[in-house]
Design a protein around this motif. Structure first.
Motif, PDB file in Angstrom:
ATOM      1  N   GLN A   1      32.388  34.828  11.479  1.00 30.85           N
ATOM      2  CA  GLN A   1      33.358  33.753  11.694  1.00 30.85           C
ATOM      3  C   GLN A   1      33.838  33.174  10.360  1.00 30.85           C
ATOM      4  O   GLN A   1      33.923  31.964  10.162  1.00 30.85           O
ATOM      5  CB  GLN A   1      32.762  32.647  12.570  1.00 30.85           C
ATOM      6  CG  GLN A   1      32.650  33.011  14.032  1.00 30.85           C
ATOM      7  CD  GLN A   1      34.011  33.220  14.675  1.00 30.85           C
ATOM      8  OE1 GLN A   1      34.829  32.306  14.711  1.00 30.85           O
ATOM      9  NE2 GLN A   1      34.251  34.421  15.182  1.00 30.85           N
ATOM     10  N   MET A   2      34.174  34.093   9.441  1.00 31.17           N
ATOM     11  CA  MET A   2      34.611  33.699   8.109  1.00 31.17           C
ATOM     12  C   MET A   2      35.796  34.567   7.678  1.00 31.17           C
ATOM     13  O   MET A   2      35.991  35.670   8.181  1.00 31.17           O
ATOM     14  CB  MET A   2      33.474  33.882   7.090  1.00 31.17           C
ATOM     15  CG  MET A   2      32.255  33.009   7.336  1.00 31.17           C
ATOM     16  SD  MET A   2      32.544  31.282   6.940  1.00 31.17           S
ATOM     17  CE  MET A   2      32.584  31.376   5.137  1.00 31.17           C
TER      18      MET A   2
ATOM     19  N   ASN B   1      35.885  29.040   6.940  1.00 33.45           N
ATOM     20  CA  ASN B   1      35.917  29.243   8.380  1.00 33.45           C
ATOM     21  C   ASN B   1      37.302  28.929   8.930  1.00 33.45           C
ATOM     22  O   ASN B   1      38.255  28.755   8.175  1.00 33.45           O
ATOM     23  CB  ASN B   1      34.838  28.392   9.058  1.00 33.45           C
ATOM     24  CG  ASN B   1      35.003  26.906   8.750  1.00 33.45           C
ATOM     25  OD1 ASN B   1      36.057  26.474   8.271  1.00 33.45           O
ATOM     26  ND2 ASN B   1      33.977  26.129   9.012  1.00 33.45           N
TER      27      ASN B   1
END
Length: 646
Positions: free
Chosen positions: A58-59, A70
């Protein structure tokens, strides 16, 4: 009103729900590479993708400029918005209840969040009102126009929810405000009524117009397009920009076209409402319209989410205005197109007709043949270079060749570049096959020709004047700290501005002071109002053996520094721009150094990458200079890093 501090639970909920791919893919065209996705970085100019999105982590991370973070950080950096604004927006999108650290402000915050839902309701009711009016005697002219002139069938009228705005000045106002009891201010915010310039009251924005609802990708009405039925100008009147409606980011009929786009792996973009309606009626449903404006990069990003091969066809009118709109659209997205991230083609209907007119005398199959044979955007541009040119004259032949070379140099793919060099050579030879190899060799030589020393010197001389980086930083950081200490009402503004642009204090003594301010505020938590920040810092300086005199000019005001306090908003904005200017200058200097050291003849793509970064940094530095140079009397609502001076 200052945005209340958001509860950590809400922030965590937003971070968990806001999927990084969903957020980024709205702004960047992404291609899968293994378990991750790659694309062109939106934070700096590049032609080779170095921007990576990792759904598992999630980056996002850019190997070119180092941007990372993020989903929250992505929106903050890209749109220059504050942390709180982004959290609230994503909370709305994912329907996450918002809790704040100031319970007394929660009710007002919830009211703001519910505004969009109220606007959706008002617009939905207005749509039904217009549909009903179309079936009344006063709407007969509009209904005849649809059926007799536009040849639109009854089921299509209902499918697109077409309607009619009556002639009266306050017909819709009376219905929504007097009968339905919606506040006039909300109806105005929906873009349906306009305040009278003299006296009190409102009047209907749309009068005696055929009404075409504009919906978002979820099928919710967010605005209208109104076509005049007489000689009234403008011929088409769109809703104004509202909380829900942004013309430059909206595509007409996307809600109806997205499934067909996915199924056919192709999106067709036309200019007008009735072009879309006519094509959908003919069974060609993978079609949207750009609402009368040139196709924007944001609109393209929306489209390519639904087509795996990123195929887009622009079918604008073949007149001067349509060609100009196509050129503007190409300018918006050519970087993606050159990289092959968008497969862009241009369709011009013979005899200058638009799709609506074409389908009156031709079949859907005839239109599909035009789609199938539509040229690539590069081929279309090359063909346009020949219009009105006599290639038998040396001057005009050289002029056309020069522009061709400029187009060809931008093509990264070697095979594609060779193909178009051959294509251009055939055009220049005018059917004389023996000349084709000569033209091709000449074009190839020009395309591979390195930049001259004069060109490199020109770029070097474009550097913006910057007297002293340290003095600029010193002045900017001092002003921010002074306002922070003496103007508590602007502390959150400064925090948001620094956070949004990922800026920090660079000078050691300022970093020390900022660190201590943060520590004091963390200890105080909710009782910040009772803390004398200057007194606390003076005590810290004594304990840490820091010379208090070093910060005397920050702790105490004089007649000169009081001026900055009185115009705090302008000073914050200018100071943030100054700090970012220094950072931008360093990035530009590094790119310039690398570019000058690159052998363009051997590493043309790498040199082009550095050149584009130099150009992007230069443009942003000029914008920052404009912000720094703004005079107090000229100050208007211009956001920077979350600062909005309304």
């Amino acid at each position: 009103m200052l945005t209340p501090r958001i509860h950590p639970d809400t922030i965590e909920d937003v971070k968990e729900r806001a999927d990084i791919y969903d957020v980024v893919s709205e702004k960047v065209v992404l291609k899968r590479r293994g378990k991750d996705f790659v694309g062109l970085c939106p934070f700096h100019e590049e032609k080779t993708p170095s921007f990576t999105v990792s759904p598992t982590k999630q980056m996002f991370y850019c190997f070119g400029c180092g941007a990372a973070g993020n989903s929250l950080k992505f929106i903050m950096d890209l749109e220059k918005r504050s942390f709180s604004e982004v959290v609230l927006e994503l909370a709305k999108r994912y329907q996450i209840p918002v809790k704040t650290l100031e319970p007394e402000k929660r009710q007002e915050l919830q009211r703001q969040i519910s505004l969009r839902e109220q606007l959706y309701e008002i617009l939905a009711i207005a749509t039904s009102f217009y549909q009903h009016a179309l079936r009344q005697s006063e709407g007969l002219q509009a209904l005849d126009y649809l059926k007799l002139k536009r040849h639109i069938k009854e089921d299509t009228i209902q499918y697109f929810q077409l309607g009619y705005a009556p002639q009266g000045w306050e017909t819709l106002y009376d219905y929504l405000v007097e009968q339905k009891h919606f506040p006039a201010e909300l109806v105005e915010q929906a873009g349906l009524i306009v305040p009278r310039k003299t006296g009190n009251g409102y009047y209907d924005r749309f009068r005696d117009r055929l009404m075409i609802p504009i919906q978002d990708s979820q099928g919710r009405v967010i605005g209208f397009g109104g076509r005049s039925l007489g000689d009234e100008l403008p011929k088409y009147l769109n809703s104004p920009e509202t909380e829900l409606f942004d013309k430059g980011n909206t595509l007409f009929a996307l809600d109806k076209a997205k499934n067909a786009i996915s199924k056919q792996d192709l999106a067709i973009v036309v200019e007008g409402y009735f072009d879309v309606i006519a094509l959908h009626t003919a069974g060609i449903e993978n079609v949207v319209a750009s609402l009368g404006t040139a196709l924007s990069l944001n609109q393209v990003r929306q489209l390519v989410r639904y087509t795996e091969s990123k195929q887009i066809i622009l079918n604008f009118d073949a007149d001067a205005a349509g060609n100009k709109a196509a050129e503007r659209a190409i300018g918006e997205i050519e970087n993606l197109a050159y990289q092959g991230y968008i497969n862009l083609r241009i369709l011009n209907i013979p005899s200058g007709k638009d799709p609506d007119e074409f389908l009156i005398h031709n079949s859907a199959e005839d239109y599909q043949k035009l789609v199938l044979n539509s040229p690539s955007w590069i081929e279309w541009q090359i063909q346009r270079l020949l219009i009105g040119k006599n290639l038998e004259t040396v001057a005009q032949s050289q002029q056309v060749s020069k522009v061709m070379v400029e187009l060809l140099r931008k093509i990264d793919n070697g095979i594609q570049r060779t193909h178009y060099i051959q294509y251009c050579a055939e055009l220049l030879s005018q059917g004389q096959s023996r000349l084709v190899p000569l033209f091709a060799k000449n074009l190839q030589t020009q395309v591979n020709k390195p930049y001259s020393d004069h060109e490199k010197q020109k770029v070097s001389s474009d550097l913006l004047p910057l007297n002293s980086e340290r003095s600029l930083l010193e002045e900017a950081e001092v002003k921010l700290l002074r306002i922070y200490l003496h103007c508590p009402e602007y502390r959150l503004t400064i925090q948001d501005a620094l956070e949004a642009r990922d800026l920090q204090f660079s000078l050691a003594h300022h970093r020390f002071l900022w660190r201590e301010i943060t520590n004091i505020e963390e200890i105080a938590e909710k009782d910040l109002d009772s803390v004398d920040l200057i007194l606390e810092l003076q005590q810290v300086c004594l304990q840490e053996n820091q010379p208090t005199k070093q910060f005397y000019h920050l702790f105490y005001l004089d007649e000169h520094t009081e001026i900055d306090i009185r115009r705090a908003r302008l000073v914050i904005r200018s100071s943030v721009a100054s700090i970012e200017t220094v950072i931008c200058q360093k990035r530009r200097d590094m790119a310039l150094k690398l570019w000058q050291e690159t052998d363009v003849g051997k590493e043309q793509n790498l040199a082009q990458k550095y050149y584009q970064q130099i150009d992007a940094e230069t443009k942003w530095m000029w914008e920052l200079k404009r912000i720094r140079d703004t005079q107090f009397d000229d100050l208007i609502s211009v956001p920077l890093g979350g600062i909005n001076f309304n």
